[in-house]
Design a protein around this motif. Structure first.
Motif, PDB file in Angstrom:
ATOM      1  N   ARG A  85      -3.670  -6.229   0.697  1.00 15.57           N
ATOM      2  CA  ARG A  85      -2.684  -5.673  -0.225  1.00 15.57           C
ATOM      3  C   ARG A  85      -2.441  -6.602  -1.404  1.00 15.57           C
ATOM      4  NH1 ARG A  85       0.146  -4.967   4.773  1.00 15.57           N
ATOM      5  NH2 ARG A  85      -0.347  -2.912   5.597  1.00 15.57           N
ATOM      6  N   THR A  86      -2.242  -6.000  -2.552  1.00 10.38           N
ATOM      7  CA  THR A  86      -1.847  -6.763  -3.731  1.00 10.38           C
ATOM      8  C   THR A  86      -0.339  -6.718  -3.923  1.00 10.38           C
ATOM      9  OG1 THR A  86      -2.196  -4.811  -5.121  1.00 10.38           O
ATOM     10  CG2 THR A  86      -4.052  -6.329  -4.864  1.00 10.38           C
ATOM     11  N   TRP A  87       0.366  -6.071  -2.989  1.00  8.77           N
ATOM     12  CA  TRP A  87       1.826  -5.974  -3.056  1.00  8.77           C
ATOM     13  C   TRP A  87       2.395  -6.388  -1.704  1.00  8.77           C
ATOM     14  CZ3 TRP A  87       4.200  -2.142   0.121  1.00  8.77           C
ATOM     15  CH2 TRP A  87       3.295  -1.273   0.747  1.00  8.77           C
ATOM     16  N   GLN A  88       3.617  -6.813  -1.717  1.00  7.30           N
ATOM     17  CA  GLN A  88       4.277  -7.306  -0.515  1.00  7.30           C
ATOM     18  C   GLN A  88       5.255  -6.256  -0.011  1.00  7.30           C
ATOM     19  OE1 GLN A  88       3.154 -10.207   0.444  1.00  7.30           O
ATOM     20  NE2 GLN A  88       4.386 -10.568   2.255  1.00  7.30           N
ATOM     21  N   TYR A  89       5.081  -5.860   1.257  1.00  5.14           N
ATOM     22  CA  TYR A  89       6.023  -4.901   1.846  1.00  5.14           C
ATOM     23  C   TYR A  89       7.138  -5.670   2.546  1.00  5.14           C
ATOM     24  CZ  TYR A  89       7.952  -1.200   4.747  1.00  5.14           C
ATOM     25  OH  TYR A  89       8.820  -0.307   5.348  1.00  5.14           O
ATOM     26  N   THR A  90       8.270  -5.752   1.879  1.00  4.44           N
ATOM     27  CA  THR A  90       9.372  -6.550   2.406  1.00  4.44           C
ATOM     28  C   THR A  90      10.501  -5.711   2.997  1.00  4.44           C
ATOM     29  OG1 THR A  90      10.368  -6.607   0.195  1.00  4.44           O
ATOM     30  CG2 THR A  90       8.925  -8.448   0.814  1.00  4.44           C
ATOM     31  N   HIS A  91      10.563  -4.409   2.621  1.00  4.66           N
ATOM     32  CA  HIS A  91      11.649  -3.557   3.109  1.00  4.66           C
ATOM     33  C   HIS A  91      11.236  -2.924   4.434  1.00  4.66           C
ATOM     34  CE1 HIS A  91      15.082  -0.933   3.205  1.00  4.66           C
ATOM     35  NE2 HIS A  91      14.314   0.141   3.226  1.00  4.66           N
ATOM     36  N   VAL A 176       7.419   5.130   0.388  1.00  2.00           N
ATOM     37  CA  VAL A 176       7.273   3.674   0.288  1.00  2.00           C
ATOM     38  C   VAL A 176       6.975   3.281  -1.160  1.00  2.00           C
ATOM     39  CG1 VAL A 176       4.818   3.629   0.894  1.00  2.00           C
ATOM     40  CG2 VAL A 176       6.234   1.621   1.353  1.00  2.00           C
ATOM     41  N   THR A 177       6.357   4.178  -1.911  1.00  5.33           N
ATOM     42  CA  THR A 177       6.294   4.091  -3.374  1.00  5.33           C
ATOM     43  C   THR A 177       6.731   5.451  -3.895  1.00  5.33           C
ATOM     44  OG1 THR A 177       4.016   4.897  -3.624  1.00  5.33           O
ATOM     45  CG2 THR A 177       4.306   2.528  -3.219  1.00  5.33           C
ATOM     46  N   LYS A 178       6.776   5.579  -5.210  1.00  6.85           N
ATOM     47  CA  LYS A 178       7.282   6.842  -5.767  1.00  6.85           C
ATOM     48  C   LYS A 178       6.404   8.041  -5.430  1.00  6.85           C
ATOM     49  CE  LYS A 178       7.121   5.302 -10.075  1.00  6.85           C
ATOM     50  NZ  LYS A 178       6.259   4.094 -10.125  1.00  6.85           N
ATOM     51  N   SER A 179       5.131   7.782  -5.077  1.00  5.31           N
ATOM     52  CA  SER A 179       4.228   8.914  -4.876  1.00  5.31           C
ATOM     53  C   SER A 179       3.362   8.821  -3.632  1.00  5.31           C
ATOM     54  CB  SER A 179       3.310   9.071  -6.099  1.00  5.31           C
ATOM     55  OG  SER A 179       2.571   7.886  -6.307  1.00  5.31           O
ATOM     56  N   ALA A 180       3.569   7.819  -2.796  1.00  2.00           N
ATOM     57  CA  ALA A 180       2.727   7.654  -1.611  1.00  2.00           C
ATOM     58  C   ALA A 180       3.559   7.599  -0.339  1.00  2.00           C
ATOM     59  CB  ALA A 180       1.871   6.392  -1.727  1.00  2.00           C
ATOM     60  N   GLU A 181       3.055   8.262   0.686  1.00  2.00           N
ATOM     61  CA  GLU A 181       3.666   8.226   2.019  1.00  2.00           C
ATOM     62  C   GLU A 181       3.270   6.930   2.720  1.00  2.00           C
ATOM     63  OE1 GLU A 181       3.439   8.346   6.242  1.00  2.00           O
ATOM     64  OE2 GLU A 181       1.656   8.605   4.953  1.00  2.00           O
ATOM     65  N   PHE A 182       4.117   6.438   3.605  1.00  2.00           N
ATOM     66  CA  PHE A 182       3.985   5.102   4.197  1.00  2.00           C
ATOM     67  C   PHE A 182       2.646   4.882   4.888  1.00  2.00           C
ATOM     68  CE2 PHE A 182       4.391   2.222   7.793  1.00  2.00           C
ATOM     69  CZ  PHE A 182       4.929   1.088   7.200  1.00  2.00           C
ATOM     70  N   ARG A 289      -1.583   5.217  -6.257  1.00  6.20           N
ATOM     71  CA  ARG A 289      -2.431   4.703  -5.172  1.00  6.20           C
ATOM     72  C   ARG A 289      -1.815   5.081  -3.819  1.00  6.20           C
ATOM     73  NH1 ARG A 289      -6.203   1.175  -3.107  1.00  6.20           N
ATOM     74  NH2 ARG A 289      -5.465  -0.294  -1.514  1.00  6.20           N
ATOM     75  N   GLY A 290      -2.640   5.597  -2.930  1.00  9.77           N
ATOM     76  CA  GLY A 290      -2.182   5.995  -1.604  1.00  9.77           C
ATOM     77  C   GLY A 290      -1.734   7.436  -1.498  1.00  9.77           C
ATOM     78  N   GLN A 291      -1.657   8.142  -2.608  1.00 14.18           N
ATOM     79  CA  GLN A 291      -1.216   9.548  -2.574  1.00 14.18           C
ATOM     80  C   GLN A 291      -2.356  10.433  -2.075  1.00 14.18           C
ATOM     81  OE1 GLN A 291       0.705  11.042  -6.132  1.00 14.18           O
ATOM     82  NE2 GLN A 291      -0.015  13.131  -5.725  1.00 14.18           N
ATOM     83  N   MET A 292      -2.032  11.371  -1.188  1.00 15.66           N
ATOM     84  CA  MET A 292      -3.020  12.350  -0.769  1.00 15.66           C
ATOM     85  C   MET A 292      -3.158  13.415  -1.854  1.00 15.66           C
ATOM     86  SD  MET A 292      -3.423  14.428   2.829  1.00 15.66           S
ATOM     87  CE  MET A 292      -2.061  15.602   2.663  1.00 15.66           C
ATOM     88  N   VAL A 293      -4.385  13.761  -2.179  1.00 16.74           N
ATOM     89  CA  VAL A 293      -4.675  14.726  -3.243  1.00 16.74           C
ATOM     90  C   VAL A 293      -5.376  15.924  -2.620  1.00 16.74           C
ATOM     91  CG1 VAL A 293      -5.839  15.114  -5.437  1.00 16.74           C
ATOM     92  CG2 VAL A 293      -4.897  12.843  -4.911  1.00 16.74           C
ATOM     93  N   LEU A 294      -4.806  17.111  -2.812  1.00 13.90           N
ATOM     94  CA  LEU A 294      -5.378  18.346  -2.279  1.00 13.90           C
ATOM     95  C   LEU A 294      -6.071  19.126  -3.387  1.00 13.90           C
ATOM     96  CD1 LEU A 294      -2.423  19.637  -0.056  1.00 13.90           C
ATOM     97  CD2 LEU A 294      -4.320  18.150   0.605  1.00 13.90           C
TER      98      LEU A 294
END
Length: 344
Positions: A85-91, A176-182, A289-294
């Motif tokens: 990961r390039t980001w830190q999951y702290t919450h 977990v982000t504005k557009s991606a599920e955890f 990033r991480g968003q599912m696209v249908l």
């Protein structure tokens, strides 16, 4: 393939929602399911996600102790996502240890109780021993499953049964982000590999049907009615969820992994609407990033994904809260709870 008698690998990052789903799976071994089906959990595999893989493994063993089911084998899985990961999951919503750090847990002996085999190898071995019979309920990030695909390829994919995934989203709502599920965001590459490589469509329960459906189970009912049951599993989960949800002001109780498990066990009663799609996962987007696209065009327009095969059955809407409350009351040993009608 014997459709009546299914074996299940339960892949999880326990987490209270995984714990509820696991308890439901183990209770389901005691009954004949709709259509005369039966199921048996042949492995619990653990993965990084709600907490690190070591805590998740401890939590799986702790839950088995509370349910008096130490016979079920637990396999430790992947500690890190496929791409760092390039980001830190702290919450940490579930606390640092996955059970909101409430302590006073059942004492487990990891050296004695944990299987020495790695979860990824166990997945392949179990599918190979019973081709077509082993279903996979994937309730955490898809790291273990994707690594098994990478290691064994079609030799694994041709032997598996059905795949059920809690993860992704259909309307771009993130948690977990504005557009991606955890689960997808904790290992987007694993989600992408899984969806691209499966030979048969997976069943996916995305984030939005879990939160936007007609689910009115109150936190008060969960904590003070179901929570009053005198059972070690309920006592532990009630302590955890009370400490986790009440201070945050929650009034409704939702358990996504338990919803997926209920949909697996009681599909006719739980699934109100599902549709087939080609789905993939965004890996490069700065905001997505991480968003599912249908593929909502479903082959009606020639573009870069035209001709892609259907690879998911997306559960778009779940049935009413009454059905799920019946199932979760039975899961939680509430006196006089009965699922006989759902099994008919």
């Amino acid at each position: 393939m014997d459709e009546k008698h299914r074996l299940v690998v339960y892949d999880c990052d326990i987490g209270t929602d995984d714990a509820w789903g696991l308890a439901m799976m183990l209770r389901a071994e005691e009954v004949t399911l709709p259509g005369g089906r039966s199921c048996r959990v042949v492995a619990i595999t653990t993965v990084q996600g709600n907490t690190d893989v070591d805590n998740g493994t401890l939590n799986a063993l702790r839950v088995l102790h509370t349910l008096n089911r130490r016979d079920v084998p637990v396999f430790r899985g992947c500690a890190d996502p496929i791409v760092p990961r390039t980001w830190q999951y702290t919450h940490r919503f579930h606390g640092q240890d996955g059970l909101n750090d409430v302590g006073n847990y059942p004492v487990v002996d990891v050296q004695q109780e944990l299987q020495p085999e790695h979860a990824v190898n166990a997945m392949y071995r179990l599918a190979s021993e019973q081709p077509g019979q082993v279903d996979f309920l994937l309730c955490g990030p898809l790291t273990n499953f994707a690594n098994c695909i990478n290691l064994y390829g079609r030799s694994f994919l041709e032997k598996i049964g059905r795949v059920y995934i809690m993860g992704g989203n259909i309307f771009g709502k993130g948690n977990v982000t504005k557009s991606a599920e955890f689960n997808f965001m904790m290992d987007p590459e694993a989600a992408h590999i899984t969806l691209e490589r499966l030979l048969q469509p997976a069943f996916i329960l995305p984030w939005e049907p879990c939160i936007d459906g007609e689910f009115q189970t109150s936190l008060d009912w969960r904590l003070n009615v179901l929570g009053a049951v005198d059972h070690p599993f309920i006592e532990l989960l009630t302590r955890v969820e009370r400490s986790m949800l009440e201070p945050r002001g929650f009034v409704k109780w939702i358990s996504c992994d338990a919803l997926l498990t209920a949909a697996y066990l009681f599909p006719a009663a739980m699934i109100a609407e599902q549709r087939e799609y080609y789905a993939t996962v965004e890996l490069s987007g700065h905001h997505t990033r991480g968003q599912m696209v249908l593929d909502h065009l479903r082959g009606r327009k020639v573009d870069d994904i035209h001709g892609k095969k259907i690879n998911v059955h997306v559960i778009r809407r779940l049935s009413s809260d009454t059905t799920f409350r019946t199932i979760i009351a039975w899961t939680g040993f509430l006196p006089n709870s009965d699922i006989a009608q759902l099994c008919a």
